[in-house]
Enzyme design. Structure first.
Site, PDB file in Angstrom:
ATOM      1  N   HIS A 249     -16.540  28.019  17.473  1.00 54.16           N
ATOM      2  CA  HIS A 249     -17.694  28.690  17.815  1.00 54.16           C
ATOM      3  C   HIS A 249     -18.652  27.936  18.908  1.00 54.16           C
ATOM      4  CE1 HIS A 249     -21.489  31.318  16.254  1.00 54.16           C
ATOM      5  NE2 HIS A 249     -20.880  31.780  17.246  1.00 54.16           N
ATOM      6  N   CYS A 273     -28.687  29.234  18.534  1.00 49.73           N
ATOM      7  CA  CYS A 273     -29.299  27.993  18.811  1.00 49.73           C
ATOM      8  C   CYS A 273     -29.143  27.697  20.346  1.00 49.73           C
ATOM      9  CB  CYS A 273     -28.243  27.007  17.899  1.00 49.73           C
ATOM     10  SG  CYS A 273     -29.111  26.966  16.311  1.00 49.73           S
ATOM     11  N   GLY A 274     -28.643  28.730  21.179  1.00 52.14           N
ATOM     12  CA  GLY A 274     -28.569  28.722  22.404  1.00 52.14           C
ATOM     13  C   GLY A 274     -27.224  28.128  23.227  1.00 52.14           C
ATOM     14  N   PHE A 511     -33.761  24.557  28.170  1.00 58.75           N
ATOM     15  CA  PHE A 511     -33.140  25.635  29.250  1.00 58.75           C
ATOM     16  C   PHE A 511     -32.509  24.950  30.419  1.00 58.75           C
ATOM     17  CE2 PHE A 511     -36.174  27.958  26.564  1.00 58.75           C
ATOM     18  CZ  PHE A 511     -35.342  28.870  26.063  1.00 58.75           C
TER      19      PHE A 511
END
Ligand code: GTP
Ligand code: MN
Ligand code: MN
Length: 603
Positions: A249, A273-274, A511
């Protein structure tokens, strides 16, 4: 039940005999009105979309705003996945492990035909051949899904390699995965087509030994696109264990530095979780660039030179509607949406886009909606399906049949305290321990956001098809195999974007700024970046992570990297309890690794 003589069973010239026979067997059980072999063409996609529109399953969006795009609505009672009704039907119950529901395969083999009996009456049975991974790649695996859902066919068209190209390569002798899916809504006794048919009785069964999956009742793609999580992770993880590779994953990305040097990184984070944000990030560090290879799943295997190589088994994304710029470009056209709101001028809308549209809005349940309605306009897990070639940020090597050589592996989760922004594992075993003991504080569910702590090793808790303890041993074994082949396994790092101050405010902007952490990782791979050795791995030296252009002060960075020995010791104890709960399946080497960390922390 016999196969109706009037059934126009079409056999494409290339279908291998065992496939044709199996399709006829399933048709005899499910009694569809007719069978369609999917060729994967654009013409077929248009036919399927028009059918969905005619039956009220799909709405065409305004072509002037969002060309060739459609929105479909699920039944609110049809949950995102059929977790508690998913069974691993391995011969030996121990093979399922404590994270899976086990069911006796013999018992299930008896039940399934009656559950599926007549399930496709009045409906079209689609036969979709798919290839997970680049066509012709030694790492790719093929399969065939039978389904009575046109919605699924449309989504599979977008995010997988399907159709004639695959059928032509389906080797009758080689093993391929078989999937059977029905929404469980036969159209008999005058029953009409419903907008998103499904059945409240849901059942998903995996037969790992037979490479077979059966799914009943679910309409939503998460449980019923069998090539997706069910195969790409759950079944594939078992296959990978048996064959010496890893189905994980993980996001897969290419990082390019200002000198043009490219690295490939794979990142395992639990859901929510991004991974997608990391794989599609827009760099805020001049000269550095991130390109996407996979947003969610990576298949990893030792290559001819022993080094680990990775591919993306999918060919697009079936993702949660995004807030990021990159993905917004990708879904500006030719996209299938599920469970978003629709504006009166024929566009899609969801909360994270910001201001509500100027026009009226119909919510995902089909009701009129205003900001005063007091409920979300789009489902929390509204999705889009889009093919990878629409993503402006895809790396050109994303579908290279040879895969890409992995330069580093990252694991990470949501941790408000204790875990630093980034650290490098001592070695492979220590890195496997980091992955095995991932704990995350927030799981985004279908409609609620819980803030609970839960262990989610390698983000695979819900997706590993076998015992998680054996999964960790398999990771250790893969590292050993790489070394035996004369290569080195890639260094492993742990990241945490979610550390907070004592008032609960996030310390790290995250980000696009995460590229700064990736840059430190790349510099470590070169042996350039300075590190500080600690009992929990190597941390960045002060000033080693480039912060120019951010508001992160050196003091904040110090807080992001601070280690509290009491917190870490407590963490060790908790990790020990967790890994030991797997009993005989817990690798001895992981316990030794934990003891090493504990001894160093106490020193
Ligand atoms: P699945 O696709 O479900 O496996 O999950 P994922 O790992 O791709 O994560 P997903 O995109 O579903 O969720 C990411 C969530 O984390 C979103 O709410 C993002 O806003 C948030 N997120 C992603 N990256 C960052 C980051 O760097 N900092 C912060 N604070 N939040 C982030
Ligand atoms: Mn995922
Ligand atoms: Mn994702």
């Amino acid at each position: 039940m016999t196969l109706s003589a009037s059934l126009p069973l079409t056999t494409p010239p290339v279908a291998p005999e065992p496939l044709a026979r199996w399709v006829a067997e399933i048709a005899a059980i499910t009694t569809p009105e007719r069978i369609e072999w999917c060729d994967g063409s654009e013409a077929e996609r248009q036919i399927v979309m028009n059918r969905l529109i005619r039956n009220g399953n799909a709405v065409r969006l305004n072509p002037a705003i969002r060309p060739d795009s459609y929105v479909m609505r699920s039944d609110p009672a049809d949950l995102d996945d059929a977790g508690s009704r998913t069974y691993t039907c391995s011969v030996d119950p121990a093979d399922a492990g404590p994270s899976n529901n086990w069911a006796d395969p013999e018992h299930m083999r008896k039940i399934l035909p009656s559950l599926f009996a007549g399930a496709m009456s009045g409906r079209i049975m689609y036969v979709v051949a798919f290839c997970m991974g680049p066509l012709g790649s030694p790492m790719a695996r093929m399969g065939v899904q039978i389904t009575d859902s046109a919605y699924l066919v449309a989504n599979m068209h977008a995010m997988l390699r399907v159709g004639d190209d695959v059928l032509a390569r389906l080797d009758p002798g080689a093993s391929w995965v078989r999937g059977v899916h029905s929404v469980g809504r036969p159209l008999r006794d005058g029953r009409l087509a419903s907008p998103m048919p499904r059945n409240l009785t849901k059942q998903v069964c995996h037969f790992p030994e037979d490479k077979e999956m059966w799914a009943y009742g679910a309409a939503h793609g998460s449980a019923s696109i069998l090539a997706w999580k069910p195969l790409a992770l759950r079944s594939a993880s078992t296959l990978a264990r048996d064959e010496g590779w890893l189905a994980e994953h993980m996001a897969l990305l290419r990082l390019t530095d200002p000198a043009g040097r490219q690295r490939h990184l794979a990142a395992a984070f639990p859901p929510g979780c991004g991974k997608t944000d990391l794989a599609t990030l827009t760099s805020t560090l001049p000269g550095w660039k991130v390109e996407t290879l996979s947003d969610d799943v990576a298949w990893i295997a030792p290559g001819p030179d022993g080094r680990l190589r990775a591919i993306n088994p999918e060919a697009g994304m079936y993702g949660v509607v995004p807030s990021t710029g990159t993905a917004l470009d990708a879904i500006s056209r030719h996209t299938l949406f599920t469970d978003t709101a629709v504006t009166d001028d024929g566009d899609v809308w969801w909360e994270s886009l910001g201001d509500p549209p100027a026009t009226g809005v119909t919510d995902w349940t089909g009701q009129r909606w205003t900001p005063a309605s007091g409920r979300p306009a789009a489902r929390a897990l509204a999705r889009f399906a889009v093919s990878a070639d629409q993503f402006p940020g895809m790396a050109d090597s994303w579908d290279d049949p040879a895969g890409v050589v992995l330069d580093a592996i990252i694991v990470g989760s949501r941790r408000s305290r204790a875990v630093p922004l980034v650290r490098q594992a001592r070695d492979w075993d220590h890195g496997v321990l980091m992955g095995a003991t991932l704990l995350t504080e927030e799981t985004v569910n279908d409609s609620v956001t819980e803030t609970t702590e839960r262990h989610d090793p390698f983000g695979m808790r819900r997706f590993c098809g076998y015992n998680l303890g054996d999964h960790w041993q398999h990771w250790l074994d893969v590292g050993d195999a790489v070394r035996e082949a004369g290569a080195e396994p890639p260094p492993i790092f742990e990241v945490n974007w979610f550390r907070t101050d004592h008032e609960g405010r996030l310390l790290w902007p995250g980000f696009g700024d995460n590229v700064r952490v990736l840059a430190w990782i790349a510099d470590r791979l070169d042996g350039r970046a300075q590190g500080v050795e600690t009992p929990v791995g190597t941390l960045p030296a002060p000033g080693a992570i480039p912060l120019q252009g951010t508001e992160v002060t050196p003091a904040t960075m110090a807080a992001l990297l601070r280690l509290d020995p009491m917190d870490l010791l407590a963490e060790c104890e908790d990790d020990m309890r967790y890994v030991e709960a797997f009993g005989d399946h817990t690798p001895r080497r992981l316990k030794e690794e934990l003891c090493r960390t504990r001894t160093q922390l106490r020193a």
